[in-house]
Design an enzyme around this catalytic site. Sequence first.
Site, PDB file in Angstrom:
ATOM      1  N   LYS A  81     -17.755   2.449  24.944  1.00  0.00           N
ATOM      2  CA  LYS A  81     -16.877   2.702  26.243  1.00  0.00           C
ATOM      3  C   LYS A  81     -15.545   2.467  25.980  1.00  0.00           C
ATOM      4  O   LYS A  81     -15.121   2.538  24.883  1.00  0.00           O
ATOM      5  CB  LYS A  81     -17.722   1.590  27.038  1.00  0.00           C
ATOM      6  CG  LYS A  81     -18.847   1.607  27.531  1.00  0.00           C
ATOM      7  CD  LYS A  81     -19.314   0.293  28.476  1.00  0.00           C
ATOM      8  CE  LYS A  81     -20.802   0.348  29.060  1.00  0.00           C
ATOM      9  NZ  LYS A  81     -21.265  -0.679  29.914  1.00  0.00           N
ATOM     10  N   ASN A 133     -17.769  -3.928  28.345  1.00  0.00           N
ATOM     11  CA  ASN A 133     -18.531  -4.527  27.237  1.00  0.00           C
ATOM     12  C   ASN A 133     -18.837  -3.714  26.368  1.00  0.00           C
ATOM     13  O   ASN A 133     -19.917  -3.597  25.654  1.00  0.00           O
ATOM     14  CB  ASN A 133     -19.991  -5.126  27.927  1.00  0.00           C
ATOM     15  CG  ASN A 133     -20.752  -4.174  28.637  1.00  0.00           C
ATOM     16  OD1 ASN A 133     -20.324  -2.999  28.859  1.00  0.00           O
ATOM     17  ND2 ASN A 133     -21.556  -4.773  29.566  1.00  0.00           N
ATOM     18  N   TYR A 165     -24.168   6.975  36.606  1.00  0.00           N
ATOM     19  CA  TYR A 165     -24.523   5.442  36.794  1.00  0.00           C
ATOM     20  C   TYR A 165     -24.782   5.456  38.548  1.00  0.00           C
ATOM     21  O   TYR A 165     -24.648   4.704  39.231  1.00  0.00           O
ATOM     22  CB  TYR A 165     -23.116   4.809  36.839  1.00  0.00           C
ATOM     23  CG  TYR A 165     -22.799   4.135  35.537  1.00  0.00           C
ATOM     24  CD1 TYR A 165     -23.817   3.483  34.978  1.00  0.00           C
ATOM     25  CD2 TYR A 165     -21.760   4.271  34.730  1.00  0.00           C
ATOM     26  CE1 TYR A 165     -23.710   2.786  33.508  1.00  0.00           C
ATOM     27  CE2 TYR A 165     -21.456   3.980  33.248  1.00  0.00           C
ATOM     28  CZ  TYR A 165     -22.429   3.191  32.968  1.00  0.00           C
ATOM     29  OH  TYR A 165     -22.372   2.630  31.503  1.00  0.00           O
ATOM     30  N   GLU A 183     -30.827  10.739  30.156  1.00  0.00           N
ATOM     31  CA  GLU A 183     -29.396  10.384  29.974  1.00  0.00           C
ATOM     32  C   GLU A 183     -29.123  11.631  28.693  1.00  0.00           C
ATOM     33  O   GLU A 183     -28.147  12.030  28.646  1.00  0.00           O
ATOM     34  CB  GLU A 183     -29.322   9.035  29.438  1.00  0.00           C
ATOM     35  CG  GLU A 183     -29.392   8.031  30.674  1.00  0.00           C
ATOM     36  CD  GLU A 183     -29.313   6.765  30.325  1.00  0.00           C
ATOM     37  OE1 GLU A 183     -29.530   5.676  31.314  1.00  0.00           O
ATOM     38  OE2 GLU A 183     -28.823   6.219  29.142  1.00  0.00           O
ATOM     39  N   HIS A 193     -23.046   1.235  26.089  1.00  0.00           N
ATOM     40  CA  HIS A 193     -24.047   1.376  27.041  1.00  0.00           C
ATOM     41  C   HIS A 193     -25.339   1.896  26.173  1.00  0.00           C
ATOM     42  O   HIS A 193     -24.923   2.443  25.034  1.00  0.00           O
ATOM     43  CB  HIS A 193     -23.883   2.554  27.703  1.00  0.00           C
ATOM     44  CG  HIS A 193     -24.997   3.157  28.620  1.00  0.00           C
ATOM     45  ND1 HIS A 193     -25.534   2.728  29.665  1.00  0.00           N
ATOM     46  CD2 HIS A 193     -25.776   4.449  28.030  1.00  0.00           C
ATOM     47  CE1 HIS A 193     -26.793   3.331  30.095  1.00  0.00           C
ATOM     48  NE2 HIS A 193     -27.089   4.155  29.045  1.00  0.00           N
TER      49      HIS A 193
HETATM   50  P1  RTP Z   1     -25.511  -0.484  30.244  1.00  0.00           P
HETATM   51  O1  RTP Z   1     -26.246   0.281  31.321  1.00  0.00           O
HETATM   52  O2  RTP Z   1     -23.893  -0.009  30.167  1.00  0.00           O
HETATM   53  O3  RTP Z   1     -26.129  -0.092  28.899  1.00  0.00           O
HETATM   54  O4  RTP Z   1     -25.410  -2.165  30.458  1.00  0.00           O
HETATM   55  P2  RTP Z   1     -26.671  -2.841  30.640  1.00  0.00           P
HETATM   56  O5  RTP Z   1     -27.923  -2.287  31.136  1.00  0.00           O
HETATM   57  O6  RTP Z   1     -26.859  -4.210  30.133  1.00  0.00           O
HETATM   58  O7  RTP Z   1     -26.044  -3.474  32.489  1.00  0.00           O
HETATM   59  P3  RTP Z   1     -26.300  -2.756  33.872  1.00  0.00           P
HETATM   60  O8  RTP Z   1     -26.732  -3.802  34.552  1.00  0.00           O
HETATM   61  O9  RTP Z   1     -27.016  -1.674  33.682  1.00  0.00           O
HETATM   62  O10 RTP Z   1     -24.780  -2.424  34.206  1.00  0.00           O
HETATM   63  C1  RTP Z   1     -24.053  -1.391  34.011  1.00  0.00           C
HETATM   64  C2  RTP Z   1     -22.674  -1.895  33.604  1.00  0.00           C
HETATM   65  O11 RTP Z   1     -21.839  -2.038  34.639  1.00  0.00           O
HETATM   66  C3  RTP Z   1     -21.009  -3.233  34.229  1.00  0.00           C
HETATM   67  N1  RTP Z   1     -21.286  -4.306  35.004  1.00  0.00           N
HETATM   68  N2  RTP Z   1     -20.457  -4.945  35.826  1.00  0.00           N
HETATM   69  N3  RTP Z   1     -18.725  -6.901  37.205  1.00  0.00           N
HETATM   70  C4  RTP Z   1     -20.153  -7.089  37.229  1.00  0.00           C
HETATM   71  O12 RTP Z   1     -20.713  -8.013  37.604  1.00  0.00           O
HETATM   72  C5  RTP Z   1     -20.782  -5.944  36.359  1.00  0.00           C
HETATM   73  N4  RTP Z   1     -22.172  -5.985  35.958  1.00  0.00           N
HETATM   74  C6  RTP Z   1     -22.393  -4.941  35.269  1.00  0.00           C
HETATM   75  C7  RTP Z   1     -21.221  -3.326  32.890  1.00  0.00           C
HETATM   76  O13 RTP Z   1     -20.178  -2.519  32.154  1.00  0.00           O
HETATM   77  C8  RTP Z   1     -22.610  -2.921  32.549  1.00  0.00           C
HETATM   78  O14 RTP Z   1     -22.840  -2.574  31.330  1.00  0.00           O
HETATM   79 MG    MG Z   2     -27.940  -0.588  32.382  1.00  0.00          MG
END
Ligand code: RTP
Ligand code: MG
Length: 140
Positions: free
Chosen positions: A11, A114, A51, A128, A117
Amino acid sequence: MAIQRTLSILKPDATRRNLTGKINAVIEGTGLKIVAQKRMQLTQAQAEAFYAVHKERPFFGELVSFMISGPVVVQVLEGEDAVQKNRDIMGATNPKDAAPHTVRAQFAESIEANSVHGSDSAENAANEIKFFFAEIEINA
Ligand code: RTP
Ligand code: MG
């Protein structure tokens, strides 16, 4: 477990801090192979489309702004159990909850910035990967 592919994104917080090599070393250290990779500046439309599953979430607008705040490195990882193996080395979404030695524990700045992804299922991985790569660009 069969050989699988998954989509990974380094990212904008990772490219900004020059961490792509360090993160790739963690990925390669697990045995996963980076079989396609390109550095891109996403447009707002591309980030919103990628997204789209999160479009009703309160953080959607901020997430899209963050993902277009600088270049990303999109990559295809291949290996045994690639989807779960990559999720394991990424660590929890919030770096405060991520296990030591995971990419997010070592490198992430916040729950949003973070660093990485990773696809969360084999089905999403296939979609994807198609979003970013033609088959001719993927070379094991
Ligand atoms: P990713 O899709 O990026 O691999 O991450 P993930 O599955 O661990 O998390 P996901 O729930 O799919 O959320 C996608 C991305 O959104 C951002 N996020 N921001 N501000 C917030 O509360 C929040 N929660 C999620 C993060 O960049 C997350 O990786
Ligand atoms: Mg995710």
